[in-house]
Write an enzyme that holds these catalytic residues in place. Structure first.
Site, PDB file in Angstrom:
ATOM      1  N   GLY A 125       0.827  -1.203   0.000  1.00 52.64           N
ATOM      2  CA  GLY A 125       0.000   0.000   0.000  1.00 52.64           C
ATOM      3  C   GLY A 125       0.860   1.251   0.000  1.00 52.64           C
ATOM      4  N   PRO A 126       0.242   2.417  -0.192  1.00 54.14           N
ATOM      5  CA  PRO A 126       0.987   3.676  -0.230  1.00 54.14           C
ATOM      6  C   PRO A 126       1.641   3.978   1.125  1.00 54.14           C
ATOM      7  CG  PRO A 126      -1.310   3.956  -0.928  1.00 54.14           C
ATOM      8  CD  PRO A 126      -1.199   2.597  -0.357  1.00 54.14           C
ATOM      9  N   PRO A 127       2.581   4.909   1.150  1.00 58.68           N
ATOM     10  CA  PRO A 127       3.212   5.280   2.432  1.00 58.68           C
ATOM     11  C   PRO A 127       2.197   5.895   3.383  1.00 58.68           C
ATOM     12  CG  PRO A 127       4.494   6.090   0.563  1.00 58.68           C
ATOM     13  CD  PRO A 127       3.210   5.586   0.002  1.00 58.68           C
ATOM     14  N   GLY A 128       2.371   5.607   4.663  1.00 54.80           N
ATOM     15  CA  GLY A 128       1.575   6.259   5.689  1.00 54.80           C
ATOM     16  C   GLY A 128       0.202   5.667   5.934  1.00 54.80           C
ATOM     17  N   LYS A 145       1.150   0.191   7.494  1.00 56.39           N
ATOM     18  CA  LYS A 145       1.659  -1.167   7.264  1.00 56.39           C
ATOM     19  C   LYS A 145       2.559  -1.617   8.415  1.00 56.39           C
ATOM     20  CE  LYS A 145       3.510  -0.069   3.301  1.00 56.39           C
ATOM     21  NZ  LYS A 145       3.103   1.336   3.181  1.00 56.39           N
ATOM     22  N   THR A 146       3.512  -0.771   8.796  1.00 59.24           N
ATOM     23  CA  THR A 146       4.448  -1.137   9.871  1.00 59.24           C
ATOM     24  C   THR A 146       3.734  -1.253  11.214  1.00 59.24           C
ATOM     25  OG1 THR A 146       6.216   0.004   8.689  1.00 59.24           O
ATOM     26  CG2 THR A 146       6.590  -0.486  11.010  1.00 59.24           C
ATOM     27  N   SER A 171      -3.149   2.853 -17.902  1.00 61.07           N
ATOM     28  CA  SER A 171      -4.532   3.230 -17.610  1.00 61.07           C
ATOM     29  C   SER A 171      -4.915   4.605 -18.156  1.00 61.07           C
ATOM     30  CB  SER A 171      -4.769   3.196 -16.103  1.00 61.07           C
ATOM     31  OG  SER A 171      -3.907   4.091 -15.446  1.00 61.07           O
ATOM     32  N   LYS A 220      -7.631   4.870  -7.073  1.00 58.13           N
ATOM     33  CA  LYS A 220      -7.953   5.908  -8.067  1.00 58.13           C
ATOM     34  C   LYS A 220      -9.262   6.619  -7.712  1.00 58.13           C
ATOM     35  CE  LYS A 220      -5.520   3.619 -11.845  1.00 58.13           C
ATOM     36  NZ  LYS A 220      -5.648   2.908 -13.124  1.00 58.13           N
TER      37      LYS A 220
END
Length: 804
Positions: A353-356, A359-360, A676, A719
């Site tokens: 997934g995107p940063p922030g 995940k961690t 896309s 998106k």
């Protein structure tokens, strides 16, 4: 000469009686006691024959050997409990001819073997001497035959009787004794006995040698122990303690106390022996000491006990994270299966997934829910294979790889091991770390992970590995094949506000020494921060803005310029400055030659404006904005489609010979690529050529083929969320992506309108406004007549060529 007679039969278990042998027998079976009582009533003679199988309690005639011994009862004693003790003396061999009766005891007709004094032939004489010699050797080796017995045996002159007496003094199996008893011929009996004694002597000799060797080893060990103790006593008396010896003893004690696998323990003891023989100042001694320290410090068998309380785990996940329902559900499924099958191999989970987006922190929550140790290793920029596998001990300053270092830091063999940013690994001349990770992450082979430094198999199968990555595309395929990918998409504005309210604001207030009452941030202010000061999928920048806000307030508190206040919009702009982003990021009003696309980048979804300007020329296509090869191909495919459908769009067939098209994607410094943007480019070109505007609140995504088919794309949720953040109300998606809309939050779906298309004609019909409505958006530049005097493309619609 032999004769027949009828006698009671006493079956024996686990014992055999030879002629001339006197022995006590304990009798308890009813048939056996009845046979003895009958013999006492007759002439005290009965037949003793051994059972073939000792375990049978009630033998049948087939279970009893045919050859037995006629014996005379010398003494009978009845014992308490209904048993008898009988003293019998073997007389001669007897062969059972038939069973006369089986109840109340076995009564048999026996043929007596009238064995007289044997004729001593040279063969029998030689066999007799051989038996005597072997029996003497047996008595010497076994030390169980008294000297008086040996003298008595040697005094027997009859060969047949000698064989029976010798056999009765040997510690043989019942089968061997029965074979000697069944040998009616004296020569055959002596030959069998010789073979059996020789075999027993060989076994005894082997036992003697083994015993001697063991005794010597024990004496050596005892001697070394005695000398070591003497040395210790002398050193203690002198007050001179040998540091090297003390160190070696300390290592030995640690190895003895530690629970190491056998192979590891053997290697450690071998290295300790090497260290003991090395000079004190040897440089190699330092290498060996470091190696031993690593072996002893690693958790080979230490395992923490998992807490399998699913409700507790669910509570922890809900407290630590807002939203992410599918991810939490997958984690709880793992815990539930772990509870049912504790020995299940741990899966390799990868959060993408995107940063922030958390995940961690999710990995930390998994460790907290399981009550396991947590270890984190960042793989960003790792290029050297030795980072994973370690260096060989031949190199100066060699150390184990970071996997083994992480296990040592964890202190248990089953931690939660986070491998962060796995998509940021690289490879060069120093090796390919991604390939080295294959052994770590493959559940079929990570139970014997080999680190170059340790050179010992280490079991990683009990470790729960969790990966994090921003995108799947840059993870090597063999590595990706071993993972279970769980996607985390960006947050909606509502989710960001809730995350800030529950976690970020309290965290930053505490970090900056502010009390909760000193700064009150309402939901509408948090929404303004989300919309006006951040533009991201995660919440990192949001946390930075809240921290910035807390710093400004903390400064005013120290200056005594701030009292307990609730933040207002005016105060927000005063503290953080003017808004950096506007809600309508895409476009403020409909434009001709501009279409809004949706892209999926490493930082989540993003809105992309594609601009097209037609110019008088010779049909050239110019592409700017640092576009990748895929986007360039999409542009060419879109132009070809427009050429093939020029009549339907109301464009002259020869426009490509007279008109140049310049396609530009703003923010030219940022590389852009992906499959896309096909329908967006085609729509922008069609808009520029037909002078029909595209609505500003419409965005689209999808790939186009030359025949006008719209192909599915990925990252639908990201998106759509990006479009929602940008204030877009309508989105065009490929028909085959209709199922992906389930992942989009319901509140977002309710605020937006979705159109699913499978052909480019459908896109044009939705995206291009009629010519009459587009007139007001024609600027001075766009009023330039490109095609011919009075020829405005798209202005005429004929039945033969309807405008789509």
């Amino acid at each position: 000469m032999s004769k027949e007679r009828e006698l009671p039969l006493l079956p024996l278990r686990g014992i055999l009686v030879f002629p001339y042998m006197v022995i006590h027998l304990d009798v308890g079976r009813e048939r056996s006691m009845a046979a003895i009582e009958q013999a006492m009533l007759d002439d005290r003679i009965l037949l003793l024959s051994t059972q073939k199988v000792t375990e049978i309690d009630s033998p049948q005639p087939d279970d009893i050997h045919t050859i037995g011994t006629l014996a005379e009862i010398k003494q009978l004693l009845k014992l308490p409990g209904g048993t008898m003790r009988v003293l019998v003396e073997g007389k001669q061999r007897g062969k059972i001819l038939e069973y006369i009766a089986e109840e109340p005891y076995f009564k048999v007709r026996v043929e007596e073997d009238e064995e007289g004094v044997s004729d001593i032939t040279p063969e029998i004489d030689a066999l007799t001497h051989g038996v005597i010699h072997q029996f003497e050797e047996y008595a010497k080796l076994s030390k169980k035959v008294p000297q008086e017995t040996l003298g008595t045996v040697l005094g027997v002159s009859d060969p047949g009787r000698l064989a029976d007496i010798v056999a009765s003094h040997l510690n043989l199996k019942i089968g061997d004794k029965q074979s000697i008893l069944e040998a009616l011929d004296v020569a055959e009996r002596l030959e069998r006995l010789t073979e059996i004694i020789m075999r027993e002597n060989e076994v005894l000799e082997l036992e003697r040698r083994i015993g001697l060797r063991v005794r010597k080893q024990m004496e050596k060990t005892q001697k070394e122990y005695y000398l070591r103790e003497q040395m210790k006593a002398i050193q203690k008396e002198l007050g001179d303690k040998d540091e090297k010896q003390a160190e070696v003893e300390e290592y030995r004690e640690k190895v003895a106390q530690g629970k190491f696998p056998k192979e590891v323990e053997e290697r450690a003891l071998k290295e300790i022996d090497r260290l003991e023989k090395m000079p004190q100042a040897s440089s190699e001694g330092t290498v060996v000491r470091t190696y031993l320290d690593w072996i002893i410090a690693l958790p080979w068998t230490q395992i923490s006990k998992d807490k399998m309380d699913i409700k507790r785990a669910e509570k922890i996940l809900n407290e630590d994270h807002y939203g992410l329902e599918k991810v939490k559900e997958r984690i709880l499924e793992f815990l539930a299966i772990r509870k049912l099958t504790p020995k299940m191999k741990s899966p390799i989970i990868c959060f993408v997934g995107p940063p922030g987006v958390g995940k961690t922190s999710l990995a930390k929550s998994v460790a907290s829910a399981l009550d396991r140790k947590f270890v984190r290793m960042s793989l960003g920029g790792v290029r050297d294979e030795a980072e994973i596998r370690g260096h060989r001990r031949t190199y100066i300053g060699a150390l184990p790889g970071r996997i083994i270092q992480g296990m040592r830091n964890a202190g248990t063999a089953n931690p939660v091991f986070l491998l962060d940013e796995i998509d940021k690994m690289a490879s060069d001349f120093r090796g390919d770390p991604a390939s080295a990770l294959l052994e770590v992450l493959d559940p079929e082979q990570n139970n014997s992970f080999s680190d170059h430094y340790l050179d010992l198999p280490y079991d990683l199968s009990r470790t729960l590995f969790i990966m994090t990555a921003n995108t799947v595309h840059s993870i090597p395929q063999p590595l990706l094949d071993r993972m279970e990918v769980i996607s985390l998409s960006g947050y909606t504005e509502e989710e960001k506000v809730n995350i800030a309210k529950r976690y970020l604001v309290p965290k930053q207030l505490k970090a900056h020494g502010l009390k909760n009452a000193q700064l009150v941030v309402e939901d509408e202010i948090l929404l303004k921060i989300v919309q006006g000061y951040t533009r991201e999928s995660g919440v990192r920048n949001l946390e930075r803005q809240i921290a910035n806000l807390c710093r400004k307030v903390a400064t005013r508190v120290v200056k005594k310029e701030w009292m307990t206040e609730t933040l207002t919009p005016e105060m927000l702009e005063e503290l953080l400055g003017a808004q950096r982003y506007h809600f309508e990021k895409a476009r403020l009003k409909p434009e001709i030659g501009a279409a809004t696309g949706l892209a999926y980048t490493q930082v989540g979804g993003d809105v992309l404006t594609i601009e097209v300007v037609p110019l008088p020329g010779k049909g050239q296509l110019t592409l700017t904005g640092k576009l990748g090869d895929v986007m360039k191909e999409s542009a060419y495919a879109g132009r070809t489609f427009i050429r093939s459908h020029s009549r339907e769009l109301g464009i002259p067939d020869d426009f490509y010979e007279k008109t140049d098209l310049h396609i530009h994607v703003p923010e030219g410094a940022i590389p852009k690529d992906g499959p896309s943007a096909g329908i967006t480019m085609a729509t922008a070109m069609a808009s520029a050529l037909t002078k029909r505007a595209v609505p500003s609140d419409l965005a689209m995504t999808g790939e186009i083929t030359l025949r006008g088919n719209v192909l599915p794309i990925g990252g639908v949720k990201e998106k759509v969320l990006a479009a929602h953040r940008a204030g877009i109300k309508k989105v065009i998606l490929p028909e085959q992506n209709r199922k992906d809309l389930e992942e989009v939050p319901k509140n977002v779906c309710e605020e937006m309108e979705f159109h699913f298309v499978s052909r480019m004609e459908e896109v044009a019909q939705i995206a291009l406004l009629p010519v009459a409505e587009s007139e007001e958006y024609l600027g001075s530049r766009n009023r330039f007549p490109i095609f011919g005097e009075g020829d405005i493309p798209g202005a005429v619609q004929t039945p033969e060529h309807p405008i789509s």
